[in-house]
Motif scaffolding. Structure first.
Motif, mmCIF file in Angstrom:
data_model
loop_
_atom_site.group_PDB
_atom_site.id
_atom_site.type_symbol
_atom_site.label_atom_id
_atom_site.label_comp_id
_atom_site.label_asym_id
_atom_site.label_seq_id
_atom_site.Cartn_x
_atom_site.Cartn_y
_atom_site.Cartn_z
ATOM 1 N N UNK A 1 -0.019 3.932 2.000
ATOM 2 C CA UNK A 1 -0.316 3.127 0.803
ATOM 3 C C UNK A 1 0.144 3.841 -0.462
ATOM 4 N N UNK A 2 -0.096 5.156 -0.550
ATOM 5 C CA UNK A 2 0.360 5.888 -1.738
ATOM 6 C C UNK A 2 1.879 5.918 -1.824
ATOM 7 N N UNK A 3 2.544 6.002 -0.676
ATOM 8 C CA UNK A 3 4.010 5.920 -0.672
ATOM 9 C C UNK A 3 4.464 4.551 -1.173
ATOM 10 N N UNK A 4 3.742 3.503 -0.771
ATOM 11 C CA UNK A 4 4.074 2.135 -1.177
ATOM 12 C C UNK A 4 3.851 1.935 -2.669
ATOM 13 N N UNK A 5 2.744 2.466 -3.203
ATOM 14 C CA UNK A 5 2.501 2.321 -4.645
ATOM 15 C C UNK A 5 3.503 3.135 -5.462
ATOM 16 N N UNK A 6 3.891 4.298 -4.947
ATOM 17 C CA UNK A 6 4.928 5.089 -5.625
ATOM 18 C C UNK A 6 6.244 4.321 -5.645
ATOM 19 N N UNK A 7 6.588 3.723 -4.501
ATOM 20 C CA UNK A 7 7.860 3.004 -4.381
ATOM 21 C C UNK A 7 7.896 1.757 -5.257
ATOM 22 N N UNK A 8 6.741 1.131 -5.465
ATOM 23 C CA UNK A 8 6.713 -0.143 -6.184
ATOM 24 C C UNK A 8 6.177 -0.054 -7.615
ATOM 25 N N UNK A 9 5.326 0.939 -7.882
ATOM 26 C CA UNK A 9 4.715 1.037 -9.209
ATOM 27 C C UNK A 9 4.914 2.403 -9.867
ATOM 28 N N UNK B 1 9.861 1.542 1.070
ATOM 29 C CA UNK B 1 10.617 0.737 0.111
ATOM 30 C C UNK B 1 11.713 -0.056 0.831
ATOM 31 N N UNK B 2 12.371 0.582 1.785
ATOM 32 C CA UNK B 2 13.470 -0.064 2.505
ATOM 33 C C UNK B 2 12.981 -1.008 3.603
ATOM 34 N N UNK B 3 11.844 -0.669 4.239
ATOM 35 C CA UNK B 3 11.396 -1.389 5.430
ATOM 36 C C UNK B 3 10.046 -2.066 5.258
ATOM 37 N N UNK B 4 9.495 -2.037 4.044
ATOM 38 C CA UNK B 4 8.172 -2.558 3.739
ATOM 39 C C UNK B 4 7.106 -1.659 4.375
ATOM 40 N N UNK B 5 5.861 -1.923 4.039
ATOM 41 C CA UNK B 5 4.763 -1.085 4.501
ATOM 42 C C UNK B 5 4.236 -1.591 5.834
ATOM 43 N N UNK B 6 4.419 -0.802 6.882
ATOM 44 C CA UNK B 6 3.908 -1.125 8.201
ATOM 45 C C UNK B 6 3.810 0.157 9.019
ATOM 46 N N UNK B 7 3.284 0.040 10.221
ATOM 47 C CA UNK B 7 3.078 1.234 11.049
ATOM 48 C C UNK B 7 4.389 1.960 11.350
ATOM 49 N N UNK B 8 5.434 1.190 11.624
ATOM 50 C CA UNK B 8 6.703 1.801 12.000
ATOM 51 C C UNK B 8 7.321 2.563 10.832
ATOM 52 N N UNK B 9 7.350 1.938 9.654
ATOM 53 C CA UNK B 9 7.962 2.604 8.494
ATOM 54 C C UNK B 9 7.136 3.810 8.041
ATOM 55 N N UNK B 10 5.830 3.774 8.275
ATOM 56 C CA UNK B 10 4.975 4.895 7.900
ATOM 57 C C UNK B 10 5.206 6.096 8.812
ATOM 58 N N UNK B 11 5.443 5.834 10.088
ATOM 59 C CA UNK B 11 5.595 6.926 11.053
ATOM 60 C C UNK B 11 7.050 7.380 11.243
ATOM 61 N N UNK B 12 7.999 6.540 10.906
ATOM 62 C CA UNK B 12 9.398 6.848 11.186
ATOM 63 C C UNK B 12 9.895 8.139 10.538
ATOM 64 N N UNK B 13 9.572 8.431 9.252
ATOM 65 C CA UNK B 13 10.107 9.661 8.661
ATOM 66 C C UNK B 13 9.736 10.915 9.434
ATOM 67 N N UNK B 14 8.488 10.989 9.887
ATOM 68 C CA UNK B 14 8.055 12.170 10.630
ATOM 69 C C UNK B 14 8.749 12.231 11.989
ATOM 70 N N UNK B 15 8.934 11.075 12.633
ATOM 71 C CA UNK B 15 9.656 11.037 13.904
ATOM 72 C C UNK B 15 11.083 11.545 13.732
#
Length: 524
Positions: free
Chosen positions: A38-46, A79-93
């Motif tokens: 959520x904080x990543x999403x607010x940073x990306x959008x606000x 920002x690129x993939x919207x906020x969801x489980x996959x986009x949240x976990x993908x960077x660490x993967x």
């Protein structure tokens, strides 16, 4: 060419293991993942965090401060993939995969043997420790990447690539800003490197000066942003007085420092017992898949590699041993040891040590047929071990430990979104910090949230920071049969309702093992 093909196969294998069913294994987003997302999403959008702070150097969350690197990297993905489980976990993967690639070059540089690098990459690729930490949003893999990159660039800088020294310092700094353990390990490791290679560094005065300036500026940055040091988290995890007062040294001397020293040594030793390394791992199912951090066959190669490094006593071996032996220290200094997250630098270091052990064991024999037989047997055992681990991880682990991942919060929010007729929604805080899941899955616009939020100032705030926002209330209420109000309660809370007969169960949310997780109830 053969080594490059094998490395590519290992990278593809590592990527497949880390990305397959990434959004559903582990079985749900945890509260920390939801906070990062959520904080990543607010940073990306606000351009602000959940508290409205503009591009902060650290992120206030759940009574502490989260490190910035993971959140800023994750913001690119959401920002690129919207906020969801996959986009949240993908960077660490992806950083988990990058670490496989990087460890090959680092081990190869340390020992000038391509096959040590290749074996190190393979060991890390199938490591239960690294697989687990690559499948949920945790800072460990990001911190490990920049730490290993710092060591790699530093060693390259003293081998006729002097210009890389300032970049190495920047990489160590990035690791420092990625997670709390590097705040202790990265400076000590840098000091070890400076001592071991002082003579060569003195020949490179310009880049040493530039590196010194970078470090000085960073220290000034820390002095103006002290929350980066993670002091609040240290306070939360500090050992109690009762713990070190039970030590023999404290009983004999009454000295608190000696008591803490003994307790630290005891907790440090726990990181090397078979129960932790090869059988159970971290006792917290969120930090370990409960099968051991390494495969049992790894024990043989770890011992061989360790003996080899001690026998050779080379500078490069000292670098690796320093890294490996420092790794458990952050976990040993606080409570809940052994802690897989705080001792995360055991990843990488001990994989290289095991690779050294296997490499020199194979080359101890002269006949090629014997070498190939050893390789075949080891590969067979590791393949079977990895397959059994993955079968368990994608099956039994998901079913057994769903509750540890706050399973059911997504399903709650989904139901609430589908039923806007409820004027108020009261949610139990039994799973802690329920508000963050509503922010995460509803994607509440930051201005709307900040205009309506009331923070929890009671004694339970460490488990539930927000009392309510919008029409959602979290904890601290008594369910009353009021029309147009939905209550989300745990099974035990439902059984204890004073007006139970006046409520209808609108939906029951079940864990993957079939037991009830939550009841969503409203007046008949």
């Amino acid at each position: 060419m053969k080594v490059k093909i094998l490395l590519l196969i290992i990278i593809i294998l590592a990527a497949a293991i880390r990305i397959y069913k990434l959004d559903s294994v582990p079985p749900s987003i945890s509260w920390d993942e939801a906070a990062v997302g959520y904080n990543a999403w607010t940073i990306a959008n606000f351009g602000k965090d959940e508290y409205g702070k503009f591009f902060p150097a650290s992120f206030r969350s759940f009574g502490e401060y989260k490190n910035p690197v993971d959140i800023y990297i994750t913001s690119i993905f959401v920002r690129l993939m919207d906020l969801n489980e996959f986009s949240t976990r993908l960077p660490v993967a992806l950083f988990g995969v990058l670490n496989i690639f990087l460890i090959y070059f680092l081990a190869k540089l340390l020992f000038e043997k391509e096959y040590i690098g290749l074996i190190s990459a393979f060991f890390l690729a199938i490591s239960p420790y690294n697989i687990h930490f690559s499948r949920f949003n945790h800072e460990a893999n990001i911190a490990l990447f920049f730490f290993m990159l710092g060591i790699f660039l530093f060693l390259k800088s003293i081998k006729n690539h002097e210009i890389l020294l300032p970049v190495a310092i920047l990489s160590f700094i990035t690791s420092f800003l990625s997670y709390n353990p590097p705040k202790l390990i990265a400076p000590v490791m840098l000091l070890v490197l400076l001592i071991l290679y002082a003579n060569r560094l003195l020949k490179n005065k310009l880049n040493v000066f530039i590196s010194f300036v970078i470090l000085s500026l960073f220290i000034l940055f820390i002095l103006t942003n002290r929350e980066i040091l993670g002091i609040e988290r240290i306070k939360q995890t500090a050992v109690s007085s009762e713990q070190f007062e039970k030590t023999q040294l404290f009983k004999i001397t009454g000295n608190r420092f000696l008591g803490r020293l003994e307790l630290t040594a005891i907790q440090y030793s726990w990181h090397f017992i078979p129960q932790y390394l090869f059988i159970q791992g971290d006792k917290n199912p969120k930090l370990s898949s409960q099968t051991g951090e390494f495969y049992r066959i790894d024990a043989i190669f770890l011992i061989m590699g360790l003996l080899f490094l001690i026998y050779k006593r080379q500078k490069e071996g000292m670098v690796l041993l320093s890294w490996a032996l420092l790794a458990p220290l952050p976990s040993s200094l606080v409570s809940d040891a052994p802690h897989a997250g705080r001792s995360m630098f055991m990843m990488g270091s001990w994989n290289i040590i095991a690779a050294i052990g296997l490499y020199f064991f194979i080359n101890f024999f002269k006949k090629q047929i014997v070498k190939w037989m050893i390789i075949a047997v080891v590969l067979l055992i590791l393949t079977v071990s990895c397959i059994n681990y993955l079968r368990y991880y994608f099956g039994e682990y998901v079913t057994r430990y769903a509750i540890e991942w706050q399973y059911g919060m997504k399903q709650i929010v989904k139901y609430v979104k589908q039923h806007p007729e409820y004027s108020q929604v009261f949610v139990t805080d039994v799973r802690a910090q329920p508000y963050i899941f509503f922010l995460y899955y509803i994607k509440s616009p930051l201005p709307d949230y900040l205009n309506s939020v009331i923070y929890n100032n009671s004694d339970s705030k460490s488990y539930n920071n927000v009392s309510y926002f919008d029409r959602f209330y979290f904890g601290g209420w008594d369910p009353m049969p009021t029309p147009d109000v939905l209550y989300v309660v745990s099974p035990s809370e439902y059984d204890g309702l004073r007006h139970k007969l006046l409520f209808d169960v609108k939906q029951t949310i079940y864990y993957p093992n079939g037991t009830a997780a939550f009841y969503l109830v409203s007046v008949k």
